[in-house]
Structures are given as C-alpha cells and as structure tokens.
Design a protein around this motif. Structure first.
Motif, mmCIF file in Angstrom:
data_model
loop_
_atom_site.group_PDB
_atom_site.id
_atom_site.type_symbol
_atom_site.label_atom_id
_atom_site.label_comp_id
_atom_site.label_asym_id
_atom_site.label_seq_id
_atom_site.Cartn_x
_atom_site.Cartn_y
_atom_site.Cartn_z
ATOM 1 N N GLN A 1 0.761 -1.190 0.349
ATOM 2 C CA GLN A 1 -0.005 -0.180 0.177
ATOM 3 C C GLN A 1 0.510 1.622 -0.261
ATOM 4 N N VAL A 2 0.413 1.994 -0.889
ATOM 5 C CA VAL A 2 1.189 3.361 -1.265
ATOM 6 C C VAL A 2 0.826 4.673 0.057
ATOM 7 N N GLN A 3 2.143 5.169 0.490
ATOM 8 C CA GLN A 3 1.412 5.534 1.939
ATOM 9 C C GLN A 3 2.668 6.901 1.477
ATOM 10 N N LEU A 4 2.108 8.584 1.645
ATOM 11 C CA LEU A 4 3.344 8.994 2.109
ATOM 12 C C LEU A 4 3.171 10.412 3.559
ATOM 13 N N VAL A 5 3.765 10.210 4.293
ATOM 14 C CA VAL A 5 3.518 10.418 5.508
ATOM 15 C C VAL A 5 4.151 11.874 5.427
ATOM 16 N N GLU A 6 3.224 12.786 6.146
ATOM 17 C CA GLU A 6 4.162 14.786 6.247
ATOM 18 C C GLU A 6 5.167 14.032 7.906
ATOM 19 N N LEU A 26 7.456 4.466 -2.050
ATOM 20 C CA LEU A 26 6.949 4.000 -3.390
ATOM 21 C C LEU A 26 7.976 3.564 -4.387
ATOM 22 N N SER A 27 7.935 1.968 -5.050
ATOM 23 C CA SER A 27 8.890 2.293 -5.453
ATOM 24 C C SER A 27 9.064 2.395 -7.031
ATOM 25 N N SER A 28 10.550 2.922 -7.324
ATOM 26 C CA SER A 28 10.780 4.137 -8.382
ATOM 27 C C SER A 28 10.121 5.486 -7.909
ATOM 28 N N PHE A 29 10.187 5.900 -6.871
ATOM 29 C CA PHE A 29 9.950 7.512 -6.331
ATOM 30 C C PHE A 29 10.586 8.696 -7.078
ATOM 31 N N SER A 30 11.768 8.217 -8.216
ATOM 32 C CA SER A 30 12.758 8.730 -8.372
ATOM 33 C C SER A 30 11.455 9.238 -10.449
ATOM 34 N N SER A 31 10.567 8.285 -10.673
ATOM 35 C CA SER A 31 10.455 8.240 -11.179
ATOM 36 C C SER A 31 9.034 9.858 -11.418
ATOM 37 N N TYR A 32 8.720 10.048 -9.847
ATOM 38 C CA TYR A 32 7.023 10.965 -9.848
ATOM 39 C C TYR A 32 7.524 12.132 -9.606
ATOM 40 N N ASP A 72 14.964 13.781 -2.261
ATOM 41 C CA ASP A 72 16.578 13.150 -1.849
ATOM 42 C C ASP A 72 15.859 11.693 -2.127
ATOM 43 N N ASN A 73 15.921 11.110 -3.758
ATOM 44 C CA ASN A 73 15.133 10.213 -4.434
ATOM 45 C C ASN A 73 16.122 8.729 -3.443
ATOM 46 N N ALA A 74 16.947 8.799 -2.826
ATOM 47 C CA ALA A 74 17.595 7.789 -2.241
ATOM 48 C C ALA A 74 17.163 7.316 -0.942
ATOM 49 N N LYS A 75 16.325 8.357 -0.424
ATOM 50 C CA LYS A 75 15.540 8.466 0.911
ATOM 51 C C LYS A 75 13.772 8.515 0.287
ATOM 52 N N ASN A 76 13.344 8.578 -0.917
ATOM 53 C CA ASN A 76 12.052 8.233 -0.853
ATOM 54 C C ASN A 76 11.484 9.215 -0.068
ATOM 55 N N TYR A 94 -0.436 19.262 2.415
ATOM 56 C CA TYR A 94 -0.412 18.333 1.650
ATOM 57 C C TYR A 94 0.721 17.933 0.998
ATOM 58 N N CYS A 95 1.592 16.468 0.769
ATOM 59 C CA CYS A 95 2.797 16.059 -0.018
ATOM 60 C C CYS A 95 1.085 15.225 -0.786
ATOM 61 N N ASN A 96 1.585 15.630 -2.455
ATOM 62 C CA ASN A 96 1.895 14.734 -3.757
ATOM 63 C C ASN A 96 2.954 14.137 -4.032
ATOM 64 N N ALA A 97 2.469 12.712 -4.539
ATOM 65 C CA ALA A 97 3.475 12.217 -6.038
ATOM 66 C C ALA A 97 2.225 11.496 -7.080
ATOM 67 N N ASN A 98 2.751 12.533 -7.840
ATOM 68 C CA ASN A 98 2.171 11.817 -9.140
ATOM 69 C C ASN A 98 2.951 11.258 -10.414
ATOM 70 N N ARG A 99 2.564 10.602 -11.571
ATOM 71 C CA ARG A 99 3.576 10.266 -12.545
ATOM 72 C C ARG A 99 1.710 9.486 -13.530
ATOM 73 N N GLN A 100 2.384 8.925 -15.310
ATOM 74 C CA GLN A 100 1.778 8.984 -15.688
ATOM 75 C C GLN A 100 2.452 7.739 -16.853
ATOM 76 N N VAL A 101 2.226 7.133 -16.952
ATOM 77 C CA VAL A 101 2.615 6.227 -17.123
ATOM 78 C C VAL A 101 1.890 5.163 -19.179
ATOM 79 N N TRP A 102 1.813 6.637 -19.586
ATOM 80 C CA TRP A 102 1.221 5.589 -20.983
ATOM 81 C C TRP A 102 -0.506 7.134 -20.440
ATOM 82 N N GLU A 103 -1.331 5.653 -20.491
ATOM 83 C CA GLU A 103 -3.085 6.093 -20.606
ATOM 84 C C GLU A 103 -2.762 5.745 -19.082
#
Length: 119
Positions: A1-6, A26-32, A72-76, A94-103
């Motif tokens: 389960q994805v969590q963002l904790v502020e 998040l896995s692949s956080f650096s891509s977000y 800091d991508n090493a520490k997500n 609020y913290c947000n993380a987002n990405r789009q992979v194709w659609e």
C-alpha cells in the motif's frame, strides 16, 4: 500500500521557519513528480511548490523567494523549507506524488500537516 507521510508542521511566529518532510513508500519514487499543496477551510487546495522527476522546480508566486522544495530519491523524501513565514501561510499542507505511464495516471496524497503562523 502506497503511503505518503508528512511531518514537520506546527506553530510558528511570523518571520519564522519550518521544514516539512514527506516520506513516500513508493517504488520507483525517482520517476514521480512531487509537490506540496495547501488548503484552508472554504478554499480550494492550491499548489505551493513542485519538483519534477528531473529536478525542475516551480513555485506559487506567493512563496517565491521564501520556500524551497527539494527531493532525495535515495531516501524517497520530499522537503519543503519554509522561511519568512507569514500569517497567510497558515493552512494544512499536503504532500503529493504523481506520474503518468502511457494512459495510466498515478496520484497519491499524504494525510496533511497543519502549519499555523501567528503571533
């Protein structure tokens, strides 16, 4: 389960500083792309600052020169350093993380942390 904790919110006097931190499971956080938004009662949530996966940043006009976003991508983690705080910066952040992979769009939010600027 994805969590963002502020963390790092609180109360501060005008002119003071706070440092907000967001830890992402998040896995692949650096891509977000990542960002910080804020909301006050009765108003829409607004973008404060954002950082792309490549490290480019943008800021709301109201915080330019006072706030700095970094990642800091090493520490997500995503950090928002807030200096010269004003009463009008009072909000839930609020913290947000987002990405789009194709659609497919991925959009995650933290639970929020209160920032109060008052004398």
């Amino acid at each position: 389960q994805v969590q963002l904790v502020e963390s790092g919110g609180g109360s501060v006097q005008p002119g003071g500083s706070l440092r907000l931190s967001c830890a992402a499971s998040l896995s692949s956080f650096s891509s977000y792309a990542a960002g910080w938004y804020r909301q006050v009662p009765g108003k829409q949530r607004e973008l404060v600052a954002a950082v792309s996966s490549g490290g480019s940043t943008n800021y709301a006009d109201s915080v330019k020169g006072r706030f700095t976003i970094s990642r800091d991508n090493a520490k997500n983690t995503v950090i928002l350093q807030m200096n010269s705080l004003k009463p009008e910066d009072t909000a839930v952040y609020y913290c947000n993380a987002n990405r789009q992979v194709w659609e497919l769009k991925y959009d995650y939010w933290g639970q929020g942390t209160q920032v109060t600027v008052s004398s």
